[in-house]
Structure formats: structure tokens, C-alpha cells
Scaffold this motif. Structure first.
Motif, PDB file in Angstrom:
ATOM      1  N   GLY A 100     -17.288  25.764 -10.584  1.00 26.65           N
ATOM      2  CA  GLY A 100     -16.516  24.558 -10.842  1.00 26.65           C
ATOM      3  C   GLY A 100     -17.372  23.364 -11.241  1.00 26.65           C
ATOM      4  N   ALA A 101     -18.580  23.609 -11.732  1.00 23.67           N
ATOM      5  CA  ALA A 101     -19.489  22.560 -12.207  1.00 23.67           C
ATOM      6  C   ALA A 101     -19.862  21.583 -11.097  1.00 23.67           C
ATOM      7  CB  ALA A 101     -18.889  21.815 -13.394  1.00 23.67           C
ATOM      8  N   ALA A 102     -20.028  22.119  -9.877  1.00 22.82           N
ATOM      9  CA  ALA A 102     -20.484  21.302  -8.751  1.00 22.82           C
ATOM     10  C   ALA A 102     -21.621  22.026  -8.026  1.00 22.82           C
ATOM     11  CB  ALA A 102     -19.326  21.022  -7.789  1.00 22.82           C
ATOM     12  N   PRO A 103     -22.751  22.299  -8.723  1.00 17.95           N
ATOM     13  CA  PRO A 103     -23.818  23.094  -8.115  1.00 17.95           C
ATOM     14  C   PRO A 103     -24.472  22.435  -6.912  1.00 17.95           C
ATOM     15  CG  PRO A 103     -24.570  22.110 -10.171  1.00 17.95           C
ATOM     16  CD  PRO A 103     -23.083  21.885 -10.106  1.00 17.95           C
ATOM     17  N   ALA A 104     -24.384  21.106  -6.792  1.00 14.18           N
ATOM     18  CA  ALA A 104     -24.957  20.432  -5.625  1.00 14.18           C
ATOM     19  C   ALA A 104     -24.239  20.817  -4.337  1.00 14.18           C
ATOM     20  CB  ALA A 104     -24.912  18.921  -5.812  1.00 14.18           C
ATOM     21  N   TYR A 105     -23.043  21.376  -4.467  1.00 13.01           N
ATOM     22  CA  TYR A 105     -22.263  21.795  -3.304  1.00 13.01           C
ATOM     23  C   TYR A 105     -22.170  23.316  -3.230  1.00 13.01           C
ATOM     24  CZ  TYR A 105     -21.399  16.869  -3.574  1.00 13.01           C
ATOM     25  OH  TYR A 105     -21.602  15.512  -3.642  1.00 13.01           O
ATOM     26  N   CYS A 106     -23.156  23.981  -3.818  1.00 11.13           N
ATOM     27  CA  CYS A 106     -23.251  25.438  -3.775  1.00 11.13           C
ATOM     28  C   CYS A 106     -23.127  25.945  -2.346  1.00 11.13           C
ATOM     29  CB  CYS A 106     -24.604  25.852  -4.376  1.00 11.13           C
ATOM     30  SG  CYS A 106     -25.007  27.606  -4.218  1.00 11.13           S
ATOM     31  N   ASP A 107     -22.404  27.037  -2.168  1.00 16.71           N
ATOM     32  CA  ASP A 107     -22.247  27.614  -0.826  1.00 16.71           C
ATOM     33  C   ASP A 107     -23.587  28.007  -0.217  1.00 16.71           C
ATOM     34  OD1 ASP A 107     -19.519  27.322  -1.047  1.00 16.71           O
ATOM     35  OD2 ASP A 107     -19.114  29.442  -1.450  1.00 16.71           O
ATOM     36  N   SER A 108     -24.577  28.291  -1.068  1.00 16.91           N
ATOM     37  CA  SER A 108     -25.894  28.720  -0.579  1.00 16.91           C
ATOM     38  C   SER A 108     -26.943  27.615  -0.699  1.00 16.91           C
ATOM     39  CB  SER A 108     -26.357  29.952  -1.369  1.00 16.91           C
ATOM     40  OG  SER A 108     -25.440  31.011  -1.252  1.00 16.91           O
ATOM     41  N   PHE A 109     -26.515  26.369  -0.815  1.00 10.47           N
ATOM     42  CA  PHE A 109     -27.469  25.284  -1.063  1.00 10.47           C
ATOM     43  C   PHE A 109     -28.555  25.229   0.007  1.00 10.47           C
ATOM     44  CE2 PHE A 109     -29.201  21.033  -0.984  1.00 10.47           C
ATOM     45  CZ  PHE A 109     -29.318  20.697  -2.324  1.00 10.47           C
ATOM     46  N   ALA A 110     -28.172  25.303   1.276  1.00 13.59           N
ATOM     47  CA  ALA A 110     -29.170  25.169   2.339  1.00 13.59           C
ATOM     48  C   ALA A 110     -30.181  26.305   2.293  1.00 13.59           C
ATOM     49  CB  ALA A 110     -28.487  25.109   3.699  1.00 13.59           C
ATOM     50  N   SER A 111     -29.708  27.528   2.169  1.00 14.42           N
ATOM     51  CA  SER A 111     -30.637  28.660   2.188  1.00 14.42           C
ATOM     52  C   SER A 111     -31.530  28.682   0.957  1.00 14.42           C
ATOM     53  CB  SER A 111     -29.863  29.976   2.304  1.00 14.42           C
ATOM     54  OG  SER A 111     -29.013  30.163   1.190  1.00 14.42           O
ATOM     55  N   LEU A 112     -31.022  28.232  -0.188  1.00 15.52           N
ATOM     56  CA  LEU A 112     -31.809  28.265  -1.410  1.00 15.52           C
ATOM     57  C   LEU A 112     -32.798  27.112  -1.517  1.00 15.52           C
ATOM     58  CD1 LEU A 112     -29.133  29.251  -4.097  1.00 15.52           C
ATOM     59  CD2 LEU A 112     -30.842  30.717  -3.023  1.00 15.52           C
TER      60      LEU A 112
END
Length: 368
Positions: A100-112
């Protein structure tokens, strides 16, 4: 391959610049970048206060920029050898928010991004004794001569630009400018208050001026306020008596948008009180304690939310910011002081002491 990198071995000790070994070639969807410059961000320094949540020893750094020297190819990789790139945060590319063009809120943001490296990458980077180093801080670990990164979080830029200065566009400057241009969508005639005139806050001021918004900048350092005024903001000391009332007076009834970069509870409450009805406050800094809101601060349709990475799609916002810079409307280079990578501890000290807004570390370039 072997190269020099700045390693943080404990939460209390200084960085050590030492030889490290990368044990893998770029896989499909990855690129190897020779780092021309890497900004030092408060998020890098916050690792020292992470209470063991960030794995050490590690190579930090997540505002890298440089030249691609190898690529693993793959159907989704359009970046090639010789391309100049700015590196930004990592994201998975396939969760609902990424799609949805919101990569800053990726479900894996913390782990990545926040834990230094994926489990499958645990042994890809080692020190001279063979000890493992966390290799993927924000997908980069770019306090180094080279960084092996996903092509997804690299943005190609014009080779005529000073690539050694562009790294902070991948995080700090992207966060402040993106909050104004993306999260708020500020435009001509809008009003904005920026609390904290550091790298993120001053980028927000520059973006707001470029967008035609009227901006008030609040800070406790006269030098930072002078910079904010140079970039088009009305300066206001944080110790001003009746701060919200003063902001409302300067903006004819209050601001539509406010951005806090301080994580200070008193200033956050002041920001809310400075909003006009239906106004919005964005928090760019991570809160580490409970946030007590004073009665009445959220009345009359006011709202508050956290803004991560400026709500940015880096491949869209970074080119926009470089175009604004080329037009003289986003002079981010005026915030930068460069240091050799070997002087990383001096850069950290100057950053902590407020003597520099944005340090940029310059590794020795082997290809030139």
C-alpha cells in the motif's frame, strides 16, 4: 572481501575502526555499494541506551550513499554497477503496508531495521578474529567502506550530485521533510510549528518553506534558531513564557500542523495547545516514557500521531528532495559537517554536544 568499518563493541565504549570481512557475494536482489559518505543519526547513537535490545558488536550506520560496485541481479533489480545510490530503510515489500505504498510501516520493520541483521545473515560479517558482527543495521551497516544491501532500499540518483553528502536524505532529512510534504501535505498558506531544530526539525522547516507554509521553529539553542530563521521560519525560544499563546499570536489563531522532534512531554503539550481546531500534531521522536496529556489539549478535533520515516516512499521522496536542492529550495548541505570515518568518535561527541547538526562520515575511497 576485507575492508574498514567502525565497530561498536559495547554500549559504553567508543567505536573502533578495524578491518572486517564480508563472507558473501551479493545474492539476487542485493547490491554491494562502496560508501562515499554516511550520515550519523540520533538513532545510531540511541543504541547505547537500548538496554541490550540491539545486538553488539555491530557495524551501525543507516544514512549511507555511494556507488554500486557489484550486483546480484534478479528480476526486480534495476540498479547496476556504477550507479550512484542513496540507501534508506529496509522493508519486506510484500506485507499489506508495503503493497500500500507505506514501507515505513512494514510489518517486519523492527526485525529488518532495528536488530542489526536477520538470523540467516548472522555470520556474513566478521572481525579479524572471526567473531560475528551484526551486519544489517537498517539493512545497511554503512559506517564502513562498503555495505551489502537489498536493492529495494537503494534509490538511484544523478551521478552529477555530490553523492558523499546525500546519505542523510535516506533517513533524517527524509523524516523531517516527509512529515511536512507527505504526512501533513502542507502547502501555500498553511501554518506549521516545528519543535526541535535539529536535523529532522530543520529539514521540516526547509520543506515547509519550499511548500509555501508559514513556519514557527521552537528550540532552546540560539544557534539552531538562527539556522531555522535562515531557512524561512519564525524563531521562538523554547523558554518563551506562554509559548502556545505566542505561537497562536504569530499565526493568527494557531497552527494547522505541529511536528515534535524532542519527545519532551511539556513541549508536546505546548504543541497541542498551539494547534487551531482540527489541527494535527506529528511525533517524529520515539517516546520512552508515558506521555501525560494535559486536560483540554485534544479538544476541538485536535489529533496526535507518530510519523515514521516521514511516511515516505524513498524512491519518490529522495528524488524530489534532490530536485529541490538543485533549485536552491532545500539547502540540506548547509547542515552537514564531514569527518573521516577514522574520526567517528569525534563526530559522535560533536553531535552529542550540539556543535554539529548532521555529521557525515567519509570512508577512504579505494576506487579513486
Amino acid at each position: 572481501m576485507r575492508y574498514q568499518a567502525a565497530v561498536l563493541r559495547s554500549y559504553e565504549d567508543p567505536f573502533t575502526v578495524e578491518e572486517v570481512t564480508l563472507h558473501t557475494e551479493p545474492a539476487a536482489g542485493e547490491i554491494l555499494v562502496e560508501i562515499a559518505g554516511c550520515g550519523m543519526c540520533r538513532t545510531d547513537l540511541a543504541v547505547r541506551r537500548s538496554a541490550g535490545r540491539s545486538p553488539l558488536p555491530a557495524v551501525l550506520g543507516h544514512e549511507g550513499a555511494g556507488v554500486v560496485v557489484r550486483t546480484g541481479g534478479g528480476p526486480d533489480t534495476t540498479i547496476g554497477v556504477g550507479d550512484h545510490v542513496v540507501l534508506s530503510f529496509d522493508s519486506c515489500g510484500h506485507c499489506r503496508n508495503c503493497r500500500g505504498a507505506a514501507p515505513a510501516y512494514c510489518d517486519s520493520f523492527a526485525s529488518l531495521n532495528l536488530f542489526g541483521g536477520r538470523e540467516e545473515d548472522a555470520r556474513r560479517l566478521t572481525d579479524a578474529t572471526g567473531g560475528a558482527l551484526a551486519p544489517r543495521w537498517f539493512g545497511q551497516s554503512s559506517f564502513a567502506e562498503y555495505a551489502l544491501v537489498p536493492a529495494r532500499n537503494a534509490v538511484r540518483v544523478d551521478a552529477a550530485l555530490p553523492v558523499e553528502l546525500l546519505g542523510p536524505l535516506g533517513c533524517g532529512f527524509l523524516t523531517g521533510a516527509g512529515a511536512v510534504l507527505n504526512a501533513f501535505g502542507a502547502g501555500p498558506g498553511d501554518t506549521l510549528a516545528v519543535f526541535g531544530a535539529g536535523a529532522v526539525g530543520l529539514a521540516a522547516v526547509m520543506a515547509a518553506t519550499a511548500a509555501g507554509a508559514v513556519t514557527v521553529a521552537v528550540d532552546r539553542h540560539p544557534g539552531r534558531l538562527a539556522l531555522a530563521e535562515r531557512f524561512g521560519a519564525i524563531p521562538l525560544p523554547a523558554a518563551t513564557a506562554g509559548l502556545p499563546e505566542q505561537i497562536r499570536r504569530l499565526t493568527e489563531g494557531g497552527v494547522q500542523y505541529a511536528l515534535d522532534t524532542t519527545a519532551s512531554s511539556p513541549l508536546i503539550n505546548d504543541a497541542l495547545r498551539a494547534l487551531r481546531p482540527t489541527g494535527s500534531l506529528g511525533l517524529a521522536a520515539r517516546l520512552h516514557t508515558a506521555l501525560p496529556l494535559e486536560p483540554g489539549t485534544l479538544d476541538r478535533g485536535r489529533s496526535i500521531r507518530h510519523i515514521c520515516e516521514g511516511d515516505a516512499v524513498p524512491a519518490l521522496l529522495i528524488p524530489r528532495l534532490t530536485r529541490l536542492w538543485q533549485a536552491g529550495r532545500f539547502p540540506f548541505d548547509q547542515l552537514i559537517r564531514t569527518y573521516p570515518l577514522a574520526d567517528i568518535n569525534e563526530a559522535e561527541h560533536d553531535c552529542d554536544a550540539g556543535r554539529v547538526v548532521k555529521p557525515v562520515l567519509l570512508p577512504e575511497r579505494r576506487s579513486r
